[in-house]
Write a protein that holds these residues in place. Structure first.
Motif, mmCIF file in Angstrom:
data_model
loop_
_atom_site.group_PDB
_atom_site.id
_atom_site.type_symbol
_atom_site.label_atom_id
_atom_site.label_comp_id
_atom_site.label_asym_id
_atom_site.label_seq_id
_atom_site.Cartn_x
_atom_site.Cartn_y
_atom_site.Cartn_z
ATOM 1 N N ALA A 146 0.852 -1.195 0.000
ATOM 2 C CA ALA A 146 0.000 0.000 0.000
ATOM 3 C C ALA A 146 0.880 1.236 0.000
ATOM 4 N N VAL A 147 0.383 2.299 -0.599
ATOM 5 C CA VAL A 147 1.051 3.595 -0.606
ATOM 6 C C VAL A 147 0.060 4.617 -0.071
ATOM 7 N N ASP A 148 0.429 5.273 1.046
ATOM 8 C CA ASP A 148 -0.472 6.237 1.700
ATOM 9 C C ASP A 148 -1.845 5.633 1.959
ATOM 10 N N GLY A 149 -1.834 4.371 2.369
ATOM 11 C CA GLY A 149 -3.070 3.697 2.759
ATOM 12 C C GLY A 149 -3.874 3.103 1.628
ATOM 13 N N GLN A 150 -3.466 3.322 0.388
ATOM 14 C CA GLN A 150 -4.196 2.794 -0.766
ATOM 15 C C GLN A 150 -3.470 1.563 -1.299
ATOM 16 N N ARG A 163 2.944 6.786 -7.581
ATOM 17 C CA ARG A 163 2.410 7.242 -6.291
ATOM 18 C C ARG A 163 3.501 7.356 -5.229
ATOM 19 N N VAL A 164 4.581 6.602 -5.387
ATOM 20 C CA VAL A 164 5.671 6.687 -4.413
ATOM 21 C C VAL A 164 6.505 7.942 -4.619
ATOM 22 N N ARG A 165 6.752 8.269 -5.877
ATOM 23 C CA ARG A 165 7.583 9.440 -6.111
ATOM 24 C C ARG A 165 6.775 10.705 -5.836
ATOM 25 N N GLY A 166 7.480 11.821 -5.684
ATOM 26 C CA GLY A 166 6.807 13.078 -5.389
ATOM 27 C C GLY A 166 7.799 14.174 -5.085
ATOM 28 N N PRO A 167 7.316 15.350 -4.707
ATOM 29 C CA PRO A 167 8.194 16.506 -4.493
ATOM 30 C C PRO A 167 9.137 16.324 -3.312
ATOM 31 N N GLU A 168 10.288 16.954 -3.422
ATOM 32 C CA GLU A 168 11.274 16.942 -2.348
ATOM 33 C C GLU A 168 10.674 17.523 -1.073
ATOM 34 N N GLY A 169 10.938 16.862 0.041
ATOM 35 C CA GLY A 169 10.478 17.345 1.336
ATOM 36 C C GLY A 169 9.119 16.825 1.754
ATOM 37 N N GLU A 170 8.366 16.223 0.840
ATOM 38 C CA GLU A 170 7.062 15.677 1.198
ATOM 39 C C GLU A 170 7.203 14.230 1.651
ATOM 40 N N LYS A 171 6.259 13.787 2.481
ATOM 41 C CA LYS A 171 6.308 12.447 3.057
ATOM 42 C C LYS A 171 5.455 11.476 2.257
ATOM 43 N N VAL A 172 5.839 10.204 2.298
ATOM 44 C CA VAL A 172 5.041 9.124 1.731
ATOM 45 C C VAL A 172 5.071 7.967 2.716
ATOM 46 N N THR A 173 3.930 7.327 2.924
ATOM 47 C CA THR A 173 3.857 6.191 3.837
ATOM 48 C C THR A 173 3.689 4.907 3.038
ATOM 49 N N LEU A 174 4.631 3.989 3.217
ATOM 50 C CA LEU A 174 4.588 2.701 2.548
ATOM 51 C C LEU A 174 4.192 1.623 3.540
ATOM 52 N N THR A 175 3.270 0.774 3.139
ATOM 53 C CA THR A 175 2.942 -0.423 3.908
ATOM 54 C C THR A 175 3.696 -1.578 3.272
ATOM 55 N N LEU A 176 4.554 -2.217 4.068
ATOM 56 C CA LEU A 176 5.438 -3.255 3.556
ATOM 57 C C LEU A 176 5.076 -4.609 4.136
ATOM 58 N N GLU A 177 5.084 -5.600 3.284
ATOM 59 C CA GLU A 177 4.909 -6.996 3.683
ATOM 60 C C GLU A 177 6.303 -7.616 3.743
ATOM 61 N N ARG A 178 6.637 -8.156 4.913
ATOM 62 C CA ARG A 178 7.965 -8.731 5.121
ATOM 63 C C ARG A 178 7.822 -10.117 5.718
ATOM 64 N N VAL A 179 8.570 -11.053 5.183
ATOM 65 C CA VAL A 179 8.485 -12.435 5.652
ATOM 66 C C VAL A 179 8.787 -12.500 7.147
ATOM 67 N N GLY A 180 7.895 -13.164 7.883
ATOM 68 C CA GLY A 180 8.131 -13.398 9.299
ATOM 69 C C GLY A 180 7.673 -12.301 10.229
ATOM 70 N N THR A 181 7.097 -11.219 9.681
ATOM 71 C CA THR A 181 6.634 -10.129 10.546
ATOM 72 C C THR A 181 5.261 -9.657 10.079
ATOM 73 N N ALA A 182 4.612 -8.902 10.943
ATOM 74 C CA ALA A 182 3.363 -8.251 10.542
ATOM 75 C C ALA A 182 3.692 -7.121 9.570
ATOM 76 N N ASN A 183 2.695 -6.678 8.810
ATOM 77 C CA ASN A 183 2.924 -5.577 7.878
ATOM 78 C C ASN A 183 3.454 -4.352 8.610
#
Length: 409
Positions: A146-150, A163-183
């Motif tokens: 997910a990117v910014d909850g979408q 959706r990941v890229r964007g202007p310098e200084g702005e934030k982006v939230t990534l939801t990552l799936e990783r083996v062995g852990t919760a998202n």
């Protein structure tokens, strides 16, 4: 440029990305202009027009139709249907600008390279040192879900990257799936940084230098020359050229890089649509045409990186260690459209120096060494801080095998 296994390898080294930059010719083809109607598949074109009109006349929410998005979707569909997977493609004006910027080596963004795995998930293939992504704790093998909850489900890699890229200084939230852990939810601030095209270090306890080339952007050949010179000055008697997860880039840089290792002959063969053959000749004066050499490659090694790998392998200048490469076999021309968007179209098909096909087949390594899913590839920055015993205990079996081959006997 290149996508990939569905492997659309793109780089968002910031607010910009480079698609799996294929063997992209440096020249830009002028924007398409209208001319006399040519003979062709008029029935099929009429069918496209019929479909457009049917949507316009019958869709329940006519005000909700976005004609530009409909047109862009149709063009994307055409480029995908060509069958030149991940290479012949369509870019919006913004995407085209980002791709050009990425091949200049300057980025705004988070600093990762991604691809789509066999299940279609957007997967981190490389995390670049000294970038926001590394600082945030992103790892190779993480899936962006997910990117910014979408959700990213059902998106192409290009759409996720946009959706990941964007202007310098702005934030982006990534939801990552990783083996062995919760998202994991990681919020990252995009910033501008320069991605070194080349990094290198001596392998601890040896006289082997490892040189990593990130992509074939402008200046790659000159940066490689400096690295080879520096390695020799520190006593290197063998070289490991790391092209793992290298998405490619400009074809002239591929010729330049290959020529540093291959002393004569040709780098690759190419054929245009008429079947006419052209050979890309080795440029004289290479700095490392006789030093023992091993090339590292994997399934994300594509396009220009495959040109170099194939040239070295065919010339018997060094062994290739790792895994089968991606299998990109066309040289791209860029065709700008009227609104600033553009198409990358495979205008030439290329074969290796010895005439081996690469398209959809890839290059097999001389020594197959898989990298475990939980292993972290060794990069030169990490090697500099290692002891010989720490290197021997590394989980990067590919680098260890390369060094073993260069130091045996």
């Amino acid at each position: 440029m290149v996508l990939a296994p569905v492997l659309a390898a793109v780089m968002f080294a910031g607010g910009v990305f480079a698609e799996r930059s294929g063997a992209l010719g440096p020249a830009t083809v002028p924007a398409a202009t209208a001319g006399p109607a040519a003979s062709g598949p008029t029935a099929e074109l009429d069918l496209v027009e019929e479909a457009w009109k049917t949507i316009q006349d019958n869709y329940v929410d006519p005000k909700g139709l976005d004609d530009q998005q409909l047109a862009y979707a149709a063009i994307r569909g055409m480029t995908q249907a060509v069958g030149d997977e991940g290479h012949t493609s369509f870019m919006t004006a913004e995407e085209a600008k980002a791709a050009e910027q990425s091949l200049s080596g300057s980025f705004v963004g988070i600093g990762v390279q991604v691809s789509a795995d066999d299940a279609g998930k957007v997967t981190i293939s490389t995390v670049f040192p000294g970038t926001p992504a590394e600082e945030a704790g992103i790892r190779r093998g993480d899936h962006i879900v997910a990117v910014d909850g979408q959700t990213t489900a059902g998106e192409t890699v290009d759409q996720t990257v946009a959706r990941v890229r964007g202007p310098e200084g702005e934030k982006v939230t990534l939801t990552l799936e990783r083996v062995g852990t919760a998202n994991l939810d990681l919020t990252i601030t995009r910033r501008k940084f320069d991605l070194p095209l080349i990094s290198w270090a001596m392998v601890p306890g040896t006289h082997v230098a490892m040189i990593r080339l990130e992509q074939f952007a402008t200046g790659a050949t000159e940066a490689l020359k400096k690295a080879i010179t520096g390695a020799k000055a520190q006593g290197a008697t063998g070289l490991v050229l790391d092209l793992r997860s290298n998405p490619g880039g400009y074809v002239n840089e591929a010729v330049g890089v290959a020529s540093e290792f291959v002393g004569d002959g040709i780098v690759y063969q190419s054929f245009d649509r008429s079947g006419e053959r052209k050979d890309a000749n080795v440029e004289p004066g290479g700095l490392a045409t006789d030093i023992p050499l091993v090339v590292l490659a994997n399934g994300d090694t594509a396009s220009s990186a495959e040109i170099v790998t194939g040239a070295i392998q065919d010339a018997k200048r060094g062994q290739v260690v790792g895994e089968k490469t991606f299998g990109t076999g066309t040289v791209l021309g860029r065709f700008d459209l009227a609104d600033g968007s553009s198409m990358r179209i495979g205008v030439e098909r290329w074969l290796t120096r010895a005439g081996r096909p690469i398209w959809h087949e890839g290059l097999d390594p001389d020594v197959t060494v898989p990298l475990a899913a939980d292993a972290q590839p060794l990069l030169p920055d990490a090697l500099r801080d290692m002891s010989a015993s720490e290197f021997a205990a590394s989980t990067d079996a590919q680098v260890r095998k390369a060094v073993e081959l260069l130091t045996a006997g």
